[in-house]
Design an enzyme around this catalytic site. Structure first.
Site, PDB file in Angstrom:
ATOM      1  N   ALA A  48       0.867  -1.172   0.000  1.00  0.00           N
ATOM      2  CA  ALA A  48       0.000   0.000   0.000  1.00  0.00           C
ATOM      3  C   ALA A  48       0.906   1.225   0.000  1.00  0.00           C
ATOM      4  O   ALA A  48       2.084   1.131   0.375  1.00  0.00           O
ATOM      5  CB  ALA A  48      -0.883  -0.004   1.237  1.00  0.00           C
ATOM      6  N   GLY A  75       0.674  -5.005   0.791  1.00  0.00           N
ATOM      7  CA  GLY A  75      -0.495  -5.074  -0.088  1.00  0.00           C
ATOM      8  C   GLY A  75      -0.184  -5.742  -1.422  1.00  0.00           C
ATOM      9  O   GLY A  75      -1.088  -6.277  -2.077  1.00  0.00           O
ATOM     10  N   GLU A 101      -0.388  -9.365  -0.745  1.00  0.00           N
ATOM     11  CA  GLU A 101      -1.824  -9.632  -0.557  1.00  0.00           C
ATOM     12  C   GLU A 101      -2.563  -9.653  -1.899  1.00  0.00           C
ATOM     13  O   GLU A 101      -3.463 -10.460  -2.107  1.00  0.00           O
ATOM     14  CB  GLU A 101      -2.426  -8.576   0.391  1.00  0.00           C
ATOM     15  CG  GLU A 101      -1.905  -8.740   1.817  1.00  0.00           C
ATOM     16  CD  GLU A 101      -2.282  -7.578   2.731  1.00  0.00           C
ATOM     17  OE1 GLU A 101      -1.961  -6.421   2.372  1.00  0.00           O
ATOM     18  OE2 GLU A 101      -2.893  -7.813   3.781  1.00  0.00           O
ATOM     19  N   GLU A 158       4.584  -5.238   7.294  1.00  0.00           N
ATOM     20  CA  GLU A 158       3.822  -4.173   7.970  1.00  0.00           C
ATOM     21  C   GLU A 158       4.308  -3.895   9.382  1.00  0.00           C
ATOM     22  O   GLU A 158       4.252  -2.759   9.856  1.00  0.00           O
ATOM     23  CB  GLU A 158       2.321  -4.528   7.994  1.00  0.00           C
ATOM     24  CG  GLU A 158       1.603  -4.344   6.669  1.00  0.00           C
ATOM     25  CD  GLU A 158       1.704  -5.550   5.746  1.00  0.00           C
ATOM     26  OE1 GLU A 158       2.509  -6.461   6.031  1.00  0.00           O
ATOM     27  OE2 GLU A 158       0.978  -5.581   4.746  1.00  0.00           O
TER      28      GLU A 158
HETATM   29  N1  CO8 Z   1       4.607   3.210  -0.544  1.00  0.00           N
HETATM   30  C1  CO8 Z   1       4.991   4.385  -1.070  1.00  0.00           C
HETATM   31  N2  CO8 Z   1       6.147   4.549  -1.731  1.00  0.00           N
HETATM   32  C2  CO8 Z   1       6.943   3.463  -1.859  1.00  0.00           C
HETATM   33  C3  CO8 Z   1       6.609   2.204  -1.322  1.00  0.00           C
HETATM   34  C4  CO8 Z   1       5.371   2.099  -0.645  1.00  0.00           C
HETATM   35  N3  CO8 Z   1       4.932   0.936  -0.147  1.00  0.00           N
HETATM   36  N4  CO8 Z   1       7.606   1.341  -1.591  1.00  0.00           N
HETATM   37  C5  CO8 Z   1       8.530   2.045  -2.276  1.00  0.00           C
HETATM   38  N5  CO8 Z   1       8.128   3.310  -2.426  1.00  0.00           N
HETATM   39  C6  CO8 Z   1       8.844   4.401  -3.122  1.00  0.00           C
HETATM   40  C7  CO8 Z   1       9.987   4.899  -2.278  1.00  0.00           C
HETATM   41  O1  CO8 Z   1       9.527   5.821  -1.303  1.00  0.00           O
HETATM   42  C8  CO8 Z   1      10.866   5.509  -3.337  1.00  0.00           C
HETATM   43  O2  CO8 Z   1      10.322   6.755  -3.700  1.00  0.00           O
HETATM   44  P1  CO8 Z   1      11.298   8.075  -3.710  1.00  0.00           P
HETATM   45  O3  CO8 Z   1      12.273   7.757  -4.830  1.00  0.00           O
HETATM   46  O4  CO8 Z   1      10.345   9.165  -4.021  1.00  0.00           O
HETATM   47  O5  CO8 Z   1      11.964   8.130  -2.390  1.00  0.00           O
HETATM   48  C9  CO8 Z   1      10.658   4.590  -4.539  1.00  0.00           C
HETATM   49  O6  CO8 Z   1       9.443   3.890  -4.299  1.00  0.00           O
HETATM   50  C10 CO8 Z   1      11.761   3.565  -4.691  1.00  0.00           C
HETATM   51  O7  CO8 Z   1      11.864   2.852  -3.451  1.00  0.00           O
HETATM   52  P2  CO8 Z   1      13.245   2.729  -2.622  1.00  0.00           P
HETATM   53  O8  CO8 Z   1      14.134   3.863  -2.922  1.00  0.00           O
HETATM   54  O9  CO8 Z   1      12.884   2.468  -1.195  1.00  0.00           O
HETATM   55  O10 CO8 Z   1      13.833   1.400  -3.317  1.00  0.00           O
HETATM   56  P3  CO8 Z   1      14.846   0.355  -2.658  1.00  0.00           P
HETATM   57  O11 CO8 Z   1      15.313  -0.502  -3.772  1.00  0.00           O
HETATM   58  O12 CO8 Z   1      15.866   1.049  -1.821  1.00  0.00           O
HETATM   59  O13 CO8 Z   1      13.932  -0.521  -1.673  1.00  0.00           O
HETATM   60  C11 CO8 Z   1      11.968  -1.721  -1.040  1.00  0.00           C
HETATM   61  C12 CO8 Z   1      12.886  -1.294  -2.183  1.00  0.00           C
HETATM   62  C13 CO8 Z   1      12.722  -2.707  -0.114  1.00  0.00           C
HETATM   63  C14 CO8 Z   1      10.778  -2.426  -1.659  1.00  0.00           C
HETATM   64  C15 CO8 Z   1      11.555  -0.468  -0.214  1.00  0.00           C
HETATM   65  O14 CO8 Z   1      11.040   0.497  -1.126  1.00  0.00           O
HETATM   66  C16 CO8 Z   1      10.516  -0.721   0.821  1.00  0.00           C
HETATM   67  O15 CO8 Z   1      10.811  -1.241   1.882  1.00  0.00           O
HETATM   68  N6  CO8 Z   1       9.239  -0.345   0.525  1.00  0.00           N
HETATM   69  C17 CO8 Z   1       8.176  -0.450   1.451  1.00  0.00           C
HETATM   70  C18 CO8 Z   1       7.727  -1.873   1.580  1.00  0.00           C
HETATM   71  C19 CO8 Z   1       6.615  -1.979   2.596  1.00  0.00           C
HETATM   72  O16 CO8 Z   1       6.783  -1.701   3.772  1.00  0.00           O
HETATM   73  N7  CO8 Z   1       5.431  -2.419   2.124  1.00  0.00           N
HETATM   74  C20 CO8 Z   1       4.286  -2.570   2.980  1.00  0.00           C
HETATM   75  C21 CO8 Z   1       3.513  -1.295   3.059  1.00  0.00           C
HETATM   76  S1  CO8 Z   1       2.185  -1.396   4.237  1.00  0.00           S
HETATM   77  C22 CO8 Z   1       0.986  -2.251   3.429  1.00  0.00           C
HETATM   78  O17 CO8 Z   1       1.132  -2.668   2.312  1.00  0.00           O
HETATM   79  C23 CO8 Z   1      -0.259  -2.452   4.197  1.00  0.00           C
HETATM   80  C24 CO8 Z   1      -1.368  -3.079   3.332  1.00  0.00           C
HETATM   81  C25 CO8 Z   1      -2.682  -2.933   4.013  1.00  0.00           C
HETATM   82  C26 CO8 Z   1      -3.111  -1.477   4.042  1.00  0.00           C
HETATM   83  C27 CO8 Z   1      -4.410  -1.357   4.708  1.00  0.00           C
HETATM   84  C28 CO8 Z   1      -5.063   0.035   4.527  1.00  0.00           C
HETATM   85  C29 CO8 Z   1      -4.181   1.244   4.836  1.00  0.00           C
END
Ligand code: CO8
Length: 260
Positions: free
Chosen positions: A67, A112, A115, A135
């Site tokens: 998400a 997400g 999921e 999460e």
């Molecule tokens: N949301 C928003 N932006 C994201 C997300 C995300 N989940 N993942 C990556 N991005 C963005 C980064 O912020 C970055 O943007 P910017 O260049 O503007 O800073 C761009 O994508 C590239 O990402 P990274 O620079 O972080 O890339 P890396 O190669 O260093 O890392 C990862 C890749 C490991 C995938 C890392 O991006 C990461 O950890 N992402 C988040 C993963 C995460 O925690 N996912 C779970 C989110 S919570 C969720 O999904 C809950 C679902 C249920 C929701 C219920 C209702 C609210």
């Protein structure tokens, strides 16, 4: 009406739906979730000629990285639960879609994104695919069915570990545990999904629909787990830990959780 974050293409009666937010690793923001809802409730059911649908992510790095965390900061218990409830409804539309839906997973399928892949009927993973429910790193729990479907696919023991640690699974481990149906070389997930859809298309369409309904019925004896997830997601979104977790991610620093 056109879609902003979904790319829809059709070839040989197979529809490819691409989550198209590559700059955010295809994170599912509200707009994308609304578009997925519209697609699976209004658009896809009208396409009666389809053999099936392949869901994938734009670019090579991610299927869907979760998400959209950048939309999380304003959430509280009520709005968090509402968002989780809507997301679960979207993913139920996919799980209950009467034609086969296959996830073609390249790169990260996290939160997400994992999921979404689990809501599809089958999953094809590229060798570089990585699955996880991270999460807890943000101080929340999965909200789009992850606590329930992960158990359904890989069993409670390993699911609990992954949900508690936020660890990722590589493609071969995901295959060994039964989370994915096939692992193929990078770039070949959609081809493999097409091969399977063409095979299924030779079977009786009503039978396929009834397989989907019957398999889903196996898990519908008690939906309390999903309702509980919505409630607990709402509760975790109301915490200071969650605000800290989301802020730390955006500010690119490690979170300091206080347990409040
Ligand atoms: N949301 C928003 N932006 C994201 C997300 C995300 N989940 N993942 C990556 N991005 C963005 C980064 O912020 C970055 O943007 P910017 O260049 O503007 O800073 C761009 O994508 C590239 O990402 P990274 O620079 O972080 O890339 P890396 O190669 O260093 O890392 C990862 C890749 C490991 C995938 C890392 O991006 C990461 O950890 N992402 C988040 C993963 C995460 O925690 N996912 C779970 C989110 S919570 C969720 O999904 C809950 C679902 C249920 C929701 C219920 C209702 C609210």
């Amino acid at each position: 009406m056109a879609y902003e974050n979904l790319l829809i293409t059709e070839e040989d009666h197979i529809l490819i739906l691409t989550i198209n937010r590559e700059q955010a690793l295809n994170a599912l923001n509200t707009q994308t979730m609304q578009e997925l809802h519209r697609f699976f409730s209004e658009d896809a059911p009208k396409r009666s000629h389809l053999k099936g649908i392949i869901v994938t992510g734009a670019g090579e790095k991610a299927f869907v990285a979760g998400a959209d965390i950048k939309e999380f900061l304003g959430l509280d218990a009520a709005s968090g639960a509402e968002m989780a409830s809507f997301g679960q409804a979207v993913f139920f539309l996919i799980e209950r879609f009467p034609k086969p839906v296959i996830a073609a997973v390249n790169g990260f399928a996290l939160g997400g994104g994992c999921e979404l892949a689990m809501a599809c009927h089958l999953r094809i993973a590229a060798e570089d695919a990585r699955f996880g429910q991270p999460e807890v790193n943000l101080g929340i729990i999965p909200g789009y069915g992850g606590t329930q479907r992960l158990i359904q696919y890989i069993g409670k023991s390993k699911a609990v570990e992954l949900l508690m640690t936020g660890d990722m699974l590589g493609a071969s481990e995901a295959w060994r545990l039964g989370l994915v149906n096939h692992v193929v070389p990078n770039g070949l997930t959609v081809d493999k999904a097409k091969e399977i859809l063409n095979k299924i298309a030779k079977k009786g369409p009503v039978a396929i629909q009834k397989v989907i309904e019957s398999v889903n019925a196996y898990f519908q004896f008690d939906e309390d787990g999903f309702a509980r997830e919505v409630r607990e997601f709402g509760n975790t979104t109301g915490t200071a830990d969650f605000r800290e977790g989301a802020a730390a991610f955006i500010e690119k620093r490690k979170p300091t959780f206080t347990g409040k």
